[in-house]
Design a protein around this motif. Structure first.
Motif, short mmCIF file in Angstrom:
data_model
loop_
_atom_site.label_atom_id
_atom_site.label_comp_id
_atom_site.label_asym_id
_atom_site.label_seq_id
_atom_site.Cartn_x
_atom_site.Cartn_y
_atom_site.Cartn_z
N UNK A 3 0.83 -1.20 0.00
CA UNK A 3 0.00 0.00 0.00
C UNK A 3 0.87 1.25 0.00
N UNK A 4 1.98 1.22 0.71
CA UNK A 4 2.86 2.39 0.74
C UNK A 4 3.47 2.64 -0.64
N UNK A 5 3.90 1.59 -1.33
CA UNK A 5 4.47 1.76 -2.67
C UNK A 5 3.42 2.30 -3.64
N UNK A 6 2.17 1.85 -3.49
CA UNK A 6 1.10 2.35 -4.34
C UNK A 6 0.86 3.84 -4.09
N UNK A 81 3.50 10.20 8.58
CA UNK A 81 2.16 9.69 8.90
C UNK A 81 1.65 8.79 7.77
N UNK A 82 1.92 9.18 6.53
CA UNK A 82 1.50 8.37 5.39
C UNK A 82 2.16 7.00 5.43
N UNK A 86 0.09 3.53 6.07
CA UNK A 86 0.17 2.57 4.95
C UNK A 86 0.64 1.21 5.44
N UNK A 87 1.62 1.19 6.32
CA UNK A 87 2.14 -0.08 6.85
C UNK A 87 1.14 -0.73 7.80
N UNK A 102 -0.10 15.41 0.82
CA UNK A 102 1.35 15.39 0.71
C UNK A 102 1.79 15.90 -0.67
N UNK A 103 1.13 15.43 -1.72
CA UNK A 103 1.48 15.84 -3.08
C UNK A 103 1.28 17.33 -3.27
N UNK A 104 0.17 17.86 -2.76
CA UNK A 104 -0.09 19.28 -2.90
C UNK A 104 0.94 20.13 -2.19
#
Length: 203
Positions: A3-6, A81-82, A86-87, A102-104
């Protein structure tokens, strides 16, 4: 794929979209230029700002530095946090929402940190990438590129209206960018679905 890699792959795609549009605007338009996408209600209108989402900012040179440093610390915290959620296999919607935020934040940090170094200014000229004379600002002093403008309503308030009677109004007035949209969508998603996203914590 974990999920983290995605989520990391999603962030890369979102950042590419944000930066491709900003670089195109910066290298094809002068500051203040605009063109219509759909009629009069969706325009590409090129502006730059020193500050936060939708053109808000802190005054002065130190305000710019503090804002940039705050963004960097905030992105580090959001990234941690992400990775954590995710983990722990948090709900997919929450992971996507945090990835959007995060992206923004990262997209606007790139502008602030590097655009002043790699572009010249856009006043009365189309900016060039890596100009011989150098950029228009030092590290962390670059300006954020905004371009999305949705003046859905344009008119005047009725004369009988107290305080604003007869004054011109535009709705929606702020000019923003894709990175701002990522943050807004992520935050709204968390607010709307917080009970679902944080069900375990509530229990």
């Amino acid at each position: 794929m974990s999920l983290f890699k995605k989520s990391a792959a999603l962030i890369v795609v979102l950042l590419i979209l944000d930066q491709v549009l900003k670089v195109w605007i910066k290298t094809h338009m002068m500051l203040g230029e605009e063109f219509s996408v759909f009629g009069d209600w969706f325009l590409i209108h090129f502006i730059e700002n020193n500050g936060m989402a939708f053109g808000m900012e802190l005054e002065g040179e130190w305000g710019k530095i503090l804002l940039s440093l705050f963004r960097i610390f905030a992105v580090c915290g959001i990234g941690w946090y992400l990775h954590d959620i995710s983990t722990k296999k948090a709900p997919l919607g929450l992971v996507i929402s945090i990835a959007l935020i995060f992206s923004g934040a990262m997209g606007n940090i790139i502008d602030s940190a590097f655009y002043g170094l790699i572009f010249n200014d856009s006043y009365y000229q189309v900016s060039t990438f890596m100009p011989e004379a150098g950029g228009y600002a030092s590290f962390l002093h670059g300006k954020v590129v905004d371009m999305l403008y949705f003046p859905l309503l344009d008119g005047r308030f009725p004369d009988w209206l107290p305080m604003w009677g007869g004054e011109h109004y535009v709705f929606f007035r702020p000019v923003f960018n894709i990175a701002d949209s990522y943050i807004t969508i992520g935050v709204i998603s968390i607010l709307l679905f917080q009970r679902k996203y944080f069900m375990k914590e509530h229990k």
